[in-house]
Design a protein around this motif. Sequence first.
Motif, PDB file in Angstrom:
ATOM      1  N   GLY A 210      71.240  92.994  40.375  1.00 45.99           N
ATOM      2  CA  GLY A 210      69.939  92.834  40.993  1.00 45.99           C
ATOM      3  C   GLY A 210      68.809  92.979  39.990  1.00 45.99           C
TER       4      GLY A 210
ATOM      5  N   SER B 123      64.494  93.999  39.395  1.00 42.03           N
ATOM      6  CA  SER B 123      63.464  94.881  39.954  1.00 42.03           C
ATOM      7  C   SER B 123      62.145  94.658  39.242  1.00 42.03           C
ATOM      8  CB  SER B 123      63.890  96.349  39.831  1.00 42.03           C
ATOM      9  OG  SER B 123      64.064  96.708  38.469  1.00 42.03           O
TER      10      SER B 123
ATOM     11  N   GLU C 169      69.832  94.665  46.420  1.00 36.13           N
ATOM     12  CA  GLU C 169      69.006  93.503  46.659  1.00 36.13           C
ATOM     13  C   GLU C 169      69.132  92.502  45.507  1.00 36.13           C
ATOM     14  OE1 GLU C 169      67.229  97.250  48.198  1.00 36.13           O
ATOM     15  OE2 GLU C 169      67.644  96.561  46.155  1.00 36.13           O
TER      16      GLU C 169
ATOM     17  N   LEU D  38      64.069  93.582  43.985  1.00 40.07           N
ATOM     18  CA  LEU D  38      63.357  94.700  44.605  1.00 40.07           C
ATOM     19  C   LEU D  38      61.985  94.817  43.958  1.00 40.07           C
ATOM     20  CD1 LEU D  38      63.192  97.247  46.405  1.00 40.07           C
ATOM     21  CD2 LEU D  38      64.211  98.522  44.502  1.00 40.07           C
TER      22      LEU D  38
ATOM     23  N   ALA E  19      72.800  86.827  47.685  1.00 40.33           N
ATOM     24  CA  ALA E  19      72.679  88.230  47.278  1.00 40.33           C
ATOM     25  C   ALA E  19      73.691  89.059  48.058  1.00 40.33           C
ATOM     26  CB  ALA E  19      71.269  88.736  47.536  1.00 40.33           C
TER      27      ALA E  19
ATOM     28  N   GLY F 241      73.319  92.210  48.840  1.00 35.95           N
ATOM     29  CA  GLY F 241      72.535  92.959  49.816  1.00 35.95           C
ATOM     30  C   GLY F 241      71.414  92.089  50.347  1.00 35.95           C
ATOM     31  N   ASP F 242      70.233  92.667  50.530  1.00 38.57           N
ATOM     32  CA  ASP F 242      69.084  91.894  50.994  1.00 38.57           C
ATOM     33  C   ASP F 242      68.669  90.881  49.926  1.00 38.57           C
ATOM     34  OD1 ASP F 242      69.007  93.619  53.262  1.00 38.57           O
ATOM     35  OD2 ASP F 242      67.932  95.099  52.042  1.00 38.57           O
TER      36      ASP F 242
ATOM     37  N   LYS G 273      63.538  92.445  48.723  1.00 39.23           N
ATOM     38  CA  LYS G 273      62.948  93.578  49.428  1.00 39.23           C
ATOM     39  C   LYS G 273      61.731  94.065  48.653  1.00 39.23           C
ATOM     40  CE  LYS G 273      63.856  98.259  51.155  1.00 39.23           C
ATOM     41  NZ  LYS G 273      64.872  99.326  51.324  1.00 39.23           N
TER      42      LYS G 273
ATOM     43  N   GLY H 114      74.135  89.494  53.371  1.00 40.56           N
ATOM     44  CA  GLY H 114      73.112  90.527  53.320  1.00 40.56           C
ATOM     45  C   GLY H 114      72.355  90.622  54.630  1.00 40.56           C
TER      46      GLY H 114
ATOM     47  N   TYR I 286      62.033  90.772  53.075  1.00 40.57           N
ATOM     48  CA  TYR I 286      62.120  92.111  53.684  1.00 40.57           C
ATOM     49  C   TYR I 286      61.025  93.030  53.147  1.00 40.57           C
ATOM     50  CZ  TYR I 286      64.692  96.480  54.915  1.00 40.57           C
ATOM     51  OH  TYR I 286      65.091  97.704  55.382  1.00 40.57           O
TER      52      TYR I 286
END
Length: 398
Positions: free
Chosen positions: A61, A63, A91, A94, A110, A112-113, A116, A141, A146
């Motif tokens: 992921g 960030s 995610e 993120l 992905a 996960g989400d 986000k 996800g 989100y």
Amino acid sequence: MNSFAQYAGAVALIVAAPALAATHTIEPGEGAQERLQEALILAEPGDEIVLAAGRYALTDGLSLDVDGVTLRGAGMQQSVLDFTTQSGAGEGLLVTSDDVTLRDFAIENAKGDGIKSKGADQIIYDRIRVEWTNGPDAANGAYGIYPVEASHVLVQDSYVRGASDAGIYVGQSEQIIVRRNRVVENVAGIEIENSNFAEVTENLATQNTGGILVFDLPGLPKVGGGSVLVANNAIIENNTDNFAPEGNIVASVPAGTGVMVMANKGVHVQDNALINNVTSHVMLIAYTQEFDDERYQPRPVDVVVRGNIYGSGGSAPDFEGGELLAAALGGALPSILTDGLHQNLAIEDAVPVLSLGLTEVGQPFTSASPSMLNPVVAGDAPELARVTLPESMQARLK
């Protein structure tokens, strides 16, 4: 002034002046994961990170925690962040900083989400695609786009498919605009939860389990959502079997739901096209589970339904006893269904309204005493206050 003094003054001006915004262009290919994450870490406020066209194979992921950054691609079909081989369950992206603009790229598969953003005020999601390319699957996800715990959120002109909870979810936030998006084959197309002052307009919600949900839940830091406008949307054929993992709150949403309002206050459902949602075009229900949150009221309150266009629907209600109830009513449920636990309901549309006649919060639908309601006009319901974006957000849209 001597030359040393002039030199010192020039240095002081340079130090005091803000750094010029920079553009960082990332190309797909070997090392793209590291180069992109490094750009997100080292960016300065005002910088733009540009994703060149192509497919980026990412294994972890991403960030972003720098204010005022724009992450921009060449288009939602052209710049694709592909997380098919992602390790872990985080995610795709993120964001935890303010004044961020996300524009013109896609996130696929992905673990996960999709994207986000948490506590990210004045965030813009513009022409973003989040997709699980295998379609509806409980292993996908939970959320596509989100944003949570934020003030001033804009999600526009985006596309989400395959989320096992909600395609576009805005939670515990305020001053929200969700407009002109397409949400397809998610459990919930769009969900506004525990949030205030939201406008959900001009979206296409189709082939989801439920098209647009407006919920309030107990036990969260922010409780008491309301002042939500759901208007000018096309909410069509949201009949996909519910594929949410067991235990999720949306796992109880019946397939065939157009708009569902649960335990929220001041929701206006107006000027929408509601067509072929086989349980109910508009459903109003109370929260059914036990709770001990003294701040929480579990009923829908001050809901207005008016000016909508209704097509066929209600022909295959997806709840216990629904088929028998539909058969008793000539083969289909009416366009609007309430469990009977609402307060101050104004239904101005000239369509049949069915109340299940429940009298206590927590009663199952099997305890229903169904009856038809006439349209109820509780005076002239006040218009909701419009959501206004700060000038700085407006400037970023130009």
